[in-house]
Enzyme design. Sequence first.
Site, PDB file in Angstrom:
ATOM      1  CG  HIS B  49      -0.811  -4.619  -6.235  1.00 45.75           C
ATOM      2  ND1 HIS B  49      -0.399  -4.744  -7.537  1.00 45.75           N
ATOM      3  CD2 HIS B  49      -0.820  -5.877  -5.730  1.00 45.75           C
ATOM      4  CE1 HIS B  49      -0.168  -6.001  -7.810  1.00 45.75           C
ATOM      5  NE2 HIS B  49      -0.412  -6.719  -6.725  1.00 45.75           N
ATOM      6  CG  HIS B  96       5.142  -9.162 -10.989  1.00 46.30           C
ATOM      7  ND1 HIS B  96       6.213  -9.871 -10.519  1.00 46.30           N
ATOM      8  CD2 HIS B  96       4.394  -8.878  -9.903  1.00 46.30           C
ATOM      9  CE1 HIS B  96       6.095 -10.038  -9.216  1.00 46.30           C
ATOM     10  NE2 HIS B  96       4.998  -9.441  -8.811  1.00 46.30           N
TER      11      HIS B  96
END
Lengths: 236, 775
Positions: B49, B96
């Site tokens: 990420h 998300h």
Amino acid sequence: MNFAVLQFPASNCDQDALHVVQNVLGLSGRFVWHKENSLAGIDAVIIPGGFSYGDYLRTGAIARFSPIMQAVREFAVKGGPVLGICNGFQILCEAGLLPGALIRNRSLQFRCEHVFLKTVTRQSPFTHTIPAGKILRLPIAHGEGCYFADDPTLEQLEKDDRILWQYADDNGKLTEAANPNGSLRNIAGICNEARNVAGLMPHPERASELILGSTDGRLIFEGLAGWLEGRLAKAA
Amino acid sequence: MPMSDPAITPELVRQHNLTPEEFDKIKGILAREPSYTELGIFSVMWSEHCSYKNTRPLLKTFPTKSPRILVGAGEENAGIVDIGDGLAIAFKIESHNHPSAVEPFQGAATGVGGIIRDIFTMGARPVCAINSLRFGPIEAGAGAAHNRRLFGGVVSGIAHYGNCFGIPTIAGEVYFDPSYEDNPLVNAFCLGVLRHEQIARGAAKGEGNPVFYVGPATGRDGLAGAAFASRDLTEESAGQQRGAVQVGDPFMEKLVCEACLELLATDAVAGIQDMGAAGLTCSTCETAARAGTGIEIELSLVPQRAPGMTPYEIMLSESQERMLIIVRAGREDEVKRIFDKWDLPWARIGQVTDTGRMVVKHNGAVVADIPARKLADEAPVYQRESREPAYLQAVRAFSLASVPVSTDPAADLKRLLAWPGIASKNWVYRQYDHTVRDGSVVCPGSDAAVIRLKADSLPPGSANGSAVEKYIALTVDCNAAYVYLDPYEGAKIAVAEAARNLACAGAVPLGTTDNLNFGNPHNPELFWQLKESVRGLAEACRFFDAPVTGGNCSLYNQSPNGPIDPTPTVALVGLIEKREHITTQWFKDEGDAIILLGDVIDEQDPMRGLGGSAWLQGLHQLKTGQPPRCDLEKERSLHNTLRGFIQCGLIKSAHDCSEGGLAVALAESCISQQIARETPRLIGARIDLSFAVAEATRLDALLFGETQSRVIVSVAPLDVVKVVERAKILGVSAVKIGIVGGGELTLKAGKWEGKWPLAELHDLWWNSIARAMAL
């Protein structure tokens, strides 16, 4: 002629309201911060939409304790015009300047869409120039816009001709399908007894320019400006 | 070192998702064993990420430059593009996915919050949001109730955050497919506006400058969310990691945004960065790394929500709405004045140093001391193995001719309009405030949304010369079924469709932000999907002169039931020069001529348009066949020709043909204009496709085939010849296929004729998702 647009923490239609006052109507206006306690030099007050104080507790429930709201009360008592839009309407109800309350939409969901409004009376600074029979097309954007009041209050509002706008279909009929939030008697906006304080859930400031698809909202602001001109001339 | 810290064991290293080799590299960088806090810091910074360690070599192949790019991909929190007259826009998309899988409302809400912060961190005022969502099927199947709960929760989470913040959520896409059943996708995009001179940088410049923490206190919520996002989602991980989901407070975000923009206008800020993924860790080491400086902070000064938080917890918390601000020495009072005005917590927690190190102290004792640049920029980079997936053989071998010919095309159109992938998404966007900020010119429901930028779209302190109005078009697209069936071609189509949507609105592309949602990169077949998709995206973005300005990679999107379909979501942003050029998809006036720009069918292979089509998926429950071809040259000629017509004032409506083919595009052109609540504007059309009917042509392929590079336009009757002739000169097929008008849609193709009452089509299309959600 000087407009005030109140700014609470998380007001979010404040810029839109000032944009219409200044750039669309060409009038003068300024933001007034919620911690201020005076409206000196102000001729009209707009309480804009948003989520003042995050709408924690209840919509508008905290905003009404802001220092500026005391000044708004005094301003209103002296006959100064106050227009509450969306969250501004909720604040006015919480502050006791308008009767009733705005509760959760019947759908339990936020609703953003255009609606049609019937103008019930032209007897107010906000509606006096709206052509008779004209159906307004304005956007709504709220989760808690269901107008609620007890029966005596509703009777009184009707008797006093204080319901300014009702949700209707494009022919002006008050149908259930046209009512986006379950408001009693399809009420979209009302005014106080003295008729100088009004609130409505739809957003006239989002429908005041052709590029946004409707200019019907301008009628409300222009009506207010015209009424103020008369009031200021009388005072002078 | 705090007493409670566990010993660093191989097991602990593994739990932190670090390999033994990575652990060795950490020891090499530090020249010693890491502390527990340091281990946590490395694990989040070196997660996919934050570090893009599996994707960096691929991302380098994207086109990232154009004369308009002011801040390029990977430089800062978001890219910035020049739009003329001294104005610029900052935009980015971010995923998300995993948080939304375990806690849909907060997961989606904080996704919106995070991307809004990325934009105002750049000094821009956030002015609109869009999103791309994917869920399992909501109508039928064992998981439908669960999928509806996720879908409903995500939509209300986005609505809650965006509506309260006061940002119009103006466009998006929603798809439903079994591959997303346990791993929904939530990609959120935000766009902001600023003047060139207002660009803020996330750099800790100036030795001795104080470092401020502003925003709400740090809690234990969202611990190590970045690391959570960088592994497969399992029942166990979801259960354990519910605490990794942050809790959003849009009210706080609105105040932090206004206060930061007000502060940036004072010139007291040397650097600013939001605390997003990996919170305080990422913001401190990245700002120091960018400036080539060091940074030293004292954790006891950080406002804390819970008592007894350890350094590890404070550094890894992803509590929301927090910002790190490096203030020019001597200007501290301005921070205090502005944040006190907004009643926001602030604290001075450290200073910029010249050591190049990120030093973290807790009550005076050093708990982490790491070279900032090595931590931020020298994460391991992996060239992953890739192999063409076995399933593609079956896909290529599949003969579309083996699908039975439609017995009732008239019914097929109705079923397609009601299919959740095609049906109107008004159930979604009516929950989003899409009209706040007085700039929504084309609202959700047309090919691309259009917003108007005006003086108050800018941050404070930009009074000069900001009166010029600008029109920005936005769209987000990805047909993941195509990508699954052919990652390279499918990715090209995602960009082509987005660019086509912009062209339909009258816009020229400015730039792209992409969200690569894929499965586990350690699986060579899944990595192959990623590699091929990136090849397609890069080629198409180059072709349409829409450089990638930034984006996000979300790998590990899979559950024990398998990976998601590869989903490289593409958001394109375009500029419309003049107000008069803004174009919408619905038919306007009775009597107008309807013209198809592009080929009526793929002439070399008339069945090709049905590969991976909505018709095949929705009506035959088949996701197979080779997807349609996308010839980028042809596509670009179409866009340029269409835009040229729009600029000449010849086009009244333009709608791209995508899922559901010609028939669905025509129906949508008749029924998609909404005047107000319960009040659509329905306008009929009479279509004749007889010219395209050959002996070998199947009617279903003609009506529902998804041949690329096609747009349906309507023009005034007098302009037909002009448009058709000019298009031909420009190398674009153009043929008049019908006339606008009447109370129904009629479609003739040789001997066959279909008739549909508009009210029925509208009801199926408009209400199907609401009906499914009421199940």
